[in-house]
Design an enzyme around this catalytic site. Structure first.
Site, PDB file in Angstrom:
ATOM      1  CG  ASP A 107     122.005  40.553  60.140  1.00 46.42           C
ATOM      2  OD1 ASP A 107     120.916  40.675  60.739  1.00 46.42           O
ATOM      3  OD2 ASP A 107     122.136  40.797  58.932  1.00 46.42           O
ATOM      4  CG  ASP A 195     124.329  35.152  59.866  1.00 52.06           C
ATOM      5  OD1 ASP A 195     125.461  34.633  59.898  1.00 52.06           O
ATOM      6  OD2 ASP A 195     123.889  35.776  58.881  1.00 52.06           O
ATOM      7  CG  HIS A 244     119.058  36.893  59.202  1.00 56.96           C
ATOM      8  ND1 HIS A 244     119.537  37.917  58.412  1.00 56.96           N
ATOM      9  CD2 HIS A 244     120.142  36.152  59.550  1.00 56.96           C
ATOM     10  CE1 HIS A 244     120.858  37.789  58.306  1.00 56.96           C
ATOM     11  NE2 HIS A 244     121.239  36.721  58.984  1.00 56.96           N
ATOM     12  CG  ASP A 246     115.033  39.612  62.165  1.00 53.60           C
ATOM     13  OD1 ASP A 246     115.149  39.136  61.027  1.00 53.60           O
ATOM     14  OD2 ASP A 246     115.832  40.441  62.648  1.00 53.60           O
ATOM     15  CB  CYS A 350     117.581  43.912  60.448  1.00 53.43           C
ATOM     16  SG  CYS A 350     116.304  42.857  59.803  1.00 53.43           S
TER      17      CYS A 350
HETATM   18  N1  ARG Z   1     114.927  36.704  55.289  1.00 63.00           N
HETATM   19  C1  ARG Z   1     113.995  37.711  55.715  1.00 63.00           C
HETATM   20  C2  ARG Z   1     112.989  37.978  54.622  1.00 63.00           C
HETATM   21  O1  ARG Z   1     113.345  38.435  53.584  1.00 63.00           O
HETATM   22  C3  ARG Z   1     114.666  38.995  56.081  1.00 63.00           C
HETATM   23  C4  ARG Z   1     115.346  38.941  57.398  1.00 63.00           C
HETATM   24  C5  ARG Z   1     116.199  40.144  57.635  1.00 63.00           C
HETATM   25  N2  ARG Z   1     116.699  40.101  58.949  1.00 63.00           N
HETATM   26  C6  ARG Z   1     117.878  40.563  59.356  1.00 63.00           C
HETATM   27  N3  ARG Z   1     118.152  40.473  60.642  1.00 63.00           N
HETATM   28  N4  ARG Z   1     118.757  41.058  58.530  1.00 63.00           N
HETATM   29  O2  ARG Z   1     111.835  37.764  54.787  1.00 63.00           O
END
Ligand code: ARG
Length: 370
Positions: A107, A195, A244, A246, A350
């Site tokens: 992040d 981020d 995010h 990913d 992550c």
């Molecule tokens: N927003 C994403 C979801 O819940 C989780 C992403 C988490 N990624 C990170 N690099 N902390 O589907």
């Protein structure tokens, strides 16, 4: 002196990586950015404070095992140095009672070639998180004469960074999806915000999610900062909490990307991939119906995988459907147990940040102009 830092994409053979730690991780108190980002039905609403020690110990056990497995494959692993997250974060512009943690280095740190860039971040409780990585940055800087240690301008994070409309708990998923489709997110365009985990690296091209944690000015800042790259803003309208990239869009090797089937890349944004022979396939269904307790992320951490090389991928052990799909796509799967650490900030992608991958800067989208 030698080259320590080099990584241009998400798939070339990984040789050196940072793996986060769960030590002292806190559920941060309310703040405007966070209120909008904690799912409405989450068990985390209204709670804050240090996470229970047994959950911290368990998450650390899994992260340590993951780090040892990587090391046993000849990958050098570094770990952050946690700061005291129980301390408030205070600047002349804001104050919040506690901080967060350092489980997800992805992040905070964006590696592009010989540069590691500290992101602005967009939560107040994560404003000082870069300090956990400074001992490593200092070491790389001392040892690698070509390493560029960069930091994006620290944002002020006053209330004008956040749309007040988003601060109600009872917005409802319908409305959130409509807002996401209209690209109306919690963060305003007051100042550049991003981020690092909103950015995917495809050699000469950087693909950046515009959403809650990264605004258009943040993307523009990245564009000006990397003048030799092409920077593309993407949106995934099916995600009511776009935070995010990913767990939404996962490149596995040149020409192949997994896309979350509930958050498909809109047709007009697919062109650069289609025109250059990239295939975007729906990711397999997650193995779970709900995230673990006190977790920010959705069940789609199933697709938050770490690619070790274009034929090898780490998949969370319980994510059997995702593993099966990887196998069909010709990838060798390494199962890694991590689910009990999800609540600390995410999955296998992550909780890592690239330091060194083999290979250099390549153009995987030669039909794009510029
Ligand atoms: N927003 C994403 C979801 O819940 C989780 C992403 C988490 N990624 C990170 N690099 N902390 O589907």
């Amino acid at each position: 002196m030698s080259t320590i830092v080099n990584s241009w994409n998400e798939w070339d053979p990984l040789k050196h990586v940072i793996v986060g730690r769960a030590d002292d991780c806190h559920i941060p108190p309310e703040e405007p950015a966070l209120d909008a980002k904690v799912p409405e039905d989450s068990d985390m609403r209204g709670q804050w404070g240090r996470r229970p020690q047994d959950s911290i110990d368990r998450a650390n056990e899994l992260l340590d095992n993951f780090a040892s497995m990587l090391a046993s494959r000849g990958i050098e692993v570094d770990r952050p140095t946690p700061i005291d997250f129980s301390l408030p974060a205070i600047t002349p512009d804001f104050q919040t009672e506690s901080q967060f943690g350092c489980m997800p280095p992805r992040d905070v740190l964006l590696t592009v070639g010989s540069e590691i860039l500290e992101a602005t971040m967009s939560y107040r409780c994560r404003w000082f998180e870069y300090l956990c990585y400074r001992p490593l940055m200092q070491k790389y800087w001392n040892e690698d004469p070509n390493f560029r240690h960069e930091a994006a301008p620290k944002p002020r994070l006053t209330d004008s960074d956040y749309h007040p409309d988003y601060l109600s708990e009872k917005i409802g998923v319908e409305k959130r999806l409509q807002w996401a489709a209209e690209k109306f997110f919690v963060t305003t365009e007051e100042e550049p915000l991003f981020d690092a985990a909103d950015v995917l690296r495809f050699g000469k091209d950087l693909v950046v999610q515009h959403g809650f944690t990264t605004n258009l000015k943040g993307i523009e800042w990245i564009r000006r900062h990397f003048p030799d790259h092409r920077v593309h803003a993407v949106n995934f309208p099916g995600d009511p909490y776009p935070i995010h990239i990913d767990a939404t869009f996962t490149p596995l090797r040149p020409g192949l990307i997994l896309n979350n089937p509930q958050r498909r890349l809109p047709e007009e944004q697919r062109r650069m991939f289609n025109d250059n022979g990239w295939e975007i396939v729906d990711a397999a269904q997650p193995a779970h119906n709900a995230p673990p307790a006190l977790c920010y992320s959705s069940v789609w951490l199933s697709m938050n995988v770490l690619v070790l090389d274009p034929k090898t991928v780490c998949v969370e052990k319980s994510e059997v459907y995702q593993a099966e799909q990887m196998d069909k796509l010709g990838m060798n799967v390494i199962e890694v147990e991590l689910r009990d650490a999800y609540a600390f900030g995410g999955g296998l992608h992550c909780c890592t940040a690239d330091v060194y991958r083999e290979g250099g800067l390549e153009d995987y989208f030669p039909k794009l102009a510029g």
